[in-house]
Design an enzyme around this catalytic site. Sequence first.
Site: not given
Length: 348
Positions: A275, A305, A114
């Site tokens: 993020h 995500n 991430c």
Amino acid sequence: MFQSKIAGIGYYVPKNVYTNQDLERFMDTSDAWIQERTGIKERRYADRLTETTTTMAVEAAKVAIERAKTTADAIDFVIFATLTPDYYFPGCAVLLQREMKMNEVGCLDIRNQCSGFVYALSIADQFIKTGMYKNILVVGSEKQSFAMDFSTRGRNVSVIFGDGAGAAVLQPTTEPGKGILSTHLHADGNYAEQLAMHYPGASAGYWLENKPNWPDKELGDLLITKEMLEDGSLFPYMDGQTVFKKAVVKFPEVIQEALTKNGLATTDIDLLVPHQANLRISQYIQKTLGLKDEQVVNNIQKYGNTTAASVPIALAEAWEEGRIKDGDLICLAAFGAGFTWGSALIRW
Ligand code: UT7
């Protein structure tokens, strides 16, 4: 001394939309559970056969390159962040270079999940500042749908993640006070196994003691075993609560670190692009830092995500929506597997 600026940014998301209700067909879950815990309503999944992490990255890169008013053959370095590479090796950067018919320029793959895009941006920034490169393509792309457990067993992971790609072209600028002001990278390897895809990997033997039914041979056979498939070990593992608790501390910390380094305050931020881990995490960051709604980008509701792709997708979408103007202070921040985290402050 040069500073680096983002000269162009673009994104690509696949056409296939999967709503929370769609996922109810595969596993015991509900739209209410997913929305309440994550904020996600739908996500995109790449075409199973025709789209890959690289092909999506190419689409995003084309847009970024065009917006940077340059061409693929002028790119002098490629940095590619992903946790879902087309091949175990080589990485996707060389595949993108080939696909886009670039010159024999250096290609680097980043494995920081991430935080991958923020790490990649930081590396590109250093290369531009030293004058080594003048036109760096930085990409984050993920095809997570190929490697998730869509049964009830894997629901805590599979409902969260989606596919997509984002890209940016970095170029030098001599405009005073413009471009990337600073980047800040951190990691804590003590949490490596809390969010991980443990297999296939060279440490497979290490885990055997906890897996009495697994084969114990003198050599080999630990890349992918039928036992890994049967007990689900081959799929990504996430201790969601541990990730959540650490993320809500480290996100504000690394954003504050960037502001302090530049003598700025949270009120100076025009746009925070976090993020897109979980809407609840972003809301927590917003509250901790005392930011207004218009100061924070949230698009996880539409895309889920997308790991290394989430920051560049959110940044590119915000730019397209006119939320980023010349001179704005933009803060990027990410947290994820490793654990790794980081931030970047940019004067647009
Ligand atoms: O990008 C960075 C990487 N990841 C993250 O940032 C994720 C951070 N963590 C999270 O977002 C949250 O921990 C999750 C959304 C993953 C999970 O939320 P939670 O509130 O921590 O739930 P939980 O894992 O503690 O599970 C609560 C219950 C469990 O049932 P029982 O044991 O209470 O009966 C789970 O089995 O919810 C169940 N559950 C689900 N139920 C319906 C877990 N996943 C699902 C699901 N649908 N998809």
